[in-house]
Design an enzyme around this catalytic site. Structure first.
Site, mmCIF file in Angstrom:
data_model
loop_
_atom_site.group_PDB
_atom_site.id
_atom_site.type_symbol
_atom_site.label_atom_id
_atom_site.label_comp_id
_atom_site.label_asym_id
_atom_site.label_seq_id
_atom_site.Cartn_x
_atom_site.Cartn_y
_atom_site.Cartn_z
ATOM 1 N N GLY A 23 22.389 -6.145 -3.497
ATOM 2 C CA GLY A 23 21.555 -5.283 -2.670
ATOM 3 C C GLY A 23 20.100 -5.683 -2.795
ATOM 4 O O GLY A 23 19.687 -6.302 -3.777
ATOM 5 N N GLY A 25 15.871 -4.503 -1.263
ATOM 6 C CA GLY A 25 14.982 -3.685 -0.460
ATOM 7 C C GLY A 25 13.581 -4.241 -0.531
ATOM 8 O O GLY A 25 13.354 -5.359 -1.008
ATOM 9 N N GLY A 26 12.608 -3.436 -0.076
ATOM 10 C CA GLY A 26 11.245 -3.928 -0.049
ATOM 11 C C GLY A 26 10.614 -4.054 -1.422
ATOM 12 O O GLY A 26 9.650 -4.790 -1.604
ATOM 13 N N MET A 27 11.149 -3.348 -2.419
ATOM 14 C CA MET A 27 10.521 -3.331 -3.729
ATOM 15 C C MET A 27 11.325 -4.045 -4.801
ATOM 16 O O MET A 27 10.817 -4.277 -5.901
ATOM 17 C CB MET A 27 10.276 -1.885 -4.170
ATOM 18 N N VAL A 30 18.727 -6.296 -6.295
ATOM 19 C CA VAL A 30 19.727 -5.932 -7.296
ATOM 20 C C VAL A 30 20.784 -7.037 -7.345
ATOM 21 O O VAL A 30 21.350 -7.417 -6.314
ATOM 22 C CB VAL A 30 20.387 -4.573 -6.985
ATOM 23 N N ASP A 140 12.871 8.952 -4.262
ATOM 24 C CA ASP A 140 13.467 8.081 -3.236
ATOM 25 C C ASP A 140 14.951 8.397 -3.077
ATOM 26 O O ASP A 140 15.784 7.492 -3.094
ATOM 27 C CB ASP A 140 13.249 6.614 -3.606
#
Length: 538
Positions: A23, A25-27, A30, A140
């Site tokens: 996985g 995302g923007g930050m 994983v 979040d």
């Protein structure tokens, strides 16, 4: 650490052997990784290196991740380790769950069966309340962070939590923590937050899980943030007719714009929701069930900081209306008359002015936080990201410069070694924080393998002022290997100095120089890191 996220596959990171990406995302990204010390697979989350530049964020991340690890709760994903690797990049190792997340489940199957939904909501609420009891706020909550292992639910991504005593949703590098589709009004407004911001996000998740759509769907983030601040979603009972209208009252309270009007805990919210779905009237301690009405929630006199709105008995209804909590209006004597229209109009105008001011505030902040991409040109045959409030000047086929003061720096760089520094000196003296930018030039005289002395002589032939240069360091600029040279430009006449971090990239037919400059002692900051990572040379 390599910047290409897939380049870590097969590598060792902080003692873990990376096997695959599970996985991103923007930050953070994983990875599925193997812990050879205990012969177990883990989910290894590696944060964007930009975040590790923020010393305050790095310290808080490690301390609060360890606090989460100390919470023993069946619905909070177990954390094994949280730290920084040898390069300073933050990572967190946690239990690997081989199953779907709620986002995928909703995408594949649409609105959830009510029984399954209630089970999921109860477990997520329990995890959040456990974190809140330790003064940690998730910030979040979203379907992608809710993992499903059969009937068991884990809430994950506690690695970027926030202590209740903190304010705002920003890191020191001015990055929002949260996802706009599920973000509470107080997070958007950068106000003090507590566990009720997680309740709001959970309510957005509940809405999506029961209807198959988000409570607010807009074309851009500005409109979406405004909707969270000032609009109301369609009642769930309209989107899913099998839901009784009592559900709308529960959702209205959990999605209240003011935290004081929400439930005291996430468990109280999902209990009220469960009872409403089953048709039972939910009665909180010390109050009566919510009523059918068309007026906004009204808080009780002198509420406690964590209480919800004051529930009251049902009021008479005139046809269909959204279910929200109201107080029954007191009976007035004949001597007391309704207010005239003028005060109402005045109040409306004041509210409208405040709303417009808030929209302007959001737009300005959004512009400051938005990054745009430079389009390749003959002068600068690459693309890179730069802050949205900067301007760009591409000087014929010679060079390109992006900066808050692009015109002044264009004039400085086009003049070369004999440049007049007067205008730039005034910027450095008066607005040092904005005296920064990116300069890109191609040249057949530059050599990425050259020594510091060789590069100093070549740079002084191209750039304004005198050049101080550090030793070459092998590095990476976006998708290309590069040689990094840290240094400074200074003008003997005015004494003005600009520090820089530069990258020399070998390419055909000419070598490229990408230089980030600033008026501080060191330019190795979060902006420089993001620009460097965003470089793409075709």
């Amino acid at each position: 650490m390599p910047l290409n996220e897939r380049s870590l596959i097969g590598q060792e990171v902080a003692g873990y052997y990376v096997e695959n990406i599970v996985g991103k995302g923007g930050m953070a990204v994983v990875y599925l990784a193997l812990d050879p010390r205990l012969s177990r697979r883990v989910a290894l989350k590696i944060l964007n290196p930009v975040l590790s530049v923020d010393d305050r964020f790095r310290q808080r991340f490690i301390l609060e991740s360890r606090t989460v690890a100390s919470i023993e709760h069946p619905n909070i994903i177990p954390i094994y380790e949280a730290n920084a690797d040898a390069d300073g990049v933050l990572y967190i190792a946690m239990r690997y769950v081989d199953g779907l997340d709620l986002r995928r489940l909703i995408y594949d199957r649409g609105p959830l069966p009510l029984g399954q939904a209630n089970q999921i909501f109860a477990q997520v609420a329990a995890a959040l309340d456990a974190a809140h009891a330790h003064d940690l706020i998730h910030r979040d909550v979203k379907p992608a962070n809710i993992l499903l292992a059969g009937d068991h639910v884990y809430l994950t991504d506690f690695g970027i939590t926030k202590h209740r005593s903190s304010i705002s949703g920003l890191t020191q590098t001015d990055q929002f923590i949260g996802t706009p589709r599920y973000m509470s009004p107080e997070q958007i407004n950068k106000e003090h937050i507590d566990g009720r911001c997680d309740q709001y996000a959970l309510a957005c998740v509940v809405y999506e899980a029961l209807s198959g759509q988000l409570p607010f769907q807009r074309e851009n983030d500005i409109a979406l943030l405004w909707a969270h601040l000032a609009e109301h979603p369609p009642p769930l009972s309209q989107l899913r007719p099998e839901l009784p209208p009592q559900v709308d009252a529960v959702m209205t309270r959990a999605l209240a714009k003011s935290p004081e009007q929400r439930y005291a805990s996430c468990a109280e919210f999902v209990t009220a929701l469960r009872d409403a779905i089953s048709g039972q009237p939910y009665e909180p301690a010390g109050g009566a069930p919510y009523a059918m009405a068309g007026q906004p929630l009204v808080p009780p006199p002198s509420p406690s900081p964590h209480s919800g709105p004051h529930p009251v008995r049902p009021a008479p209804s005139q046809g269909p209306a959204r279910r929200v909590a109201v107080t029954r209006p007191a009976r007035h004597s004949a001597a007391r008359r309704r207010p005239g229209r003028l005060p109402i109009v005045a109040a409306t105008l004041v509210a409208a002015a405040a709303a417009l001011a808030l929209v302007a505030f959001i737009i300005v902040n959004q512009q400051a936080e938005t990054w745009v991409r430079y389009k390749t040109s003959a002068a600068a045959p690459l693309t890179f990201e730069y802050p949205g409030n900067w301007a760009v000047r591409t000087h014929q086929d010679l060079f390109a410069v992006a900066s808050p003061h692009a015109t002044a720096f264009e004039e400085l760089f086009v003049a070369g070694p004999g440049a007049d520094w007067t205008a730039v000196s005034e910027i450095v003296a008066g607005e040092p924080d904005s005296a920064s930018g990116v300069y890109v030039q191609v040249s057949d005289t530059l050599d990425a393998s050259g020594t510091s002395e060789q590069m100093k002589a070549k740079m002084e032939a191209l750039l304004p002022g005198q050049v101080d240069l550090g030793r070459p360091v092998p590095d990476q600029a976006g998708n290309r290997p590069a040689t990094r040279f840290d240094g400074a430009l200074h003008d003997p006449g005015t004494g003005t100095r600009l520090g820089f971090v530069s990258y020399v990239i070998e390419r055909e037919p000419k070598t490229m120089l990408v230089m980030y400059f600033c008026a501080r002692a060191t330019c190795d900051d979060a902006t420089q890191t993001r620009i460097r990572q965003s470089v793409h040379v075709p």
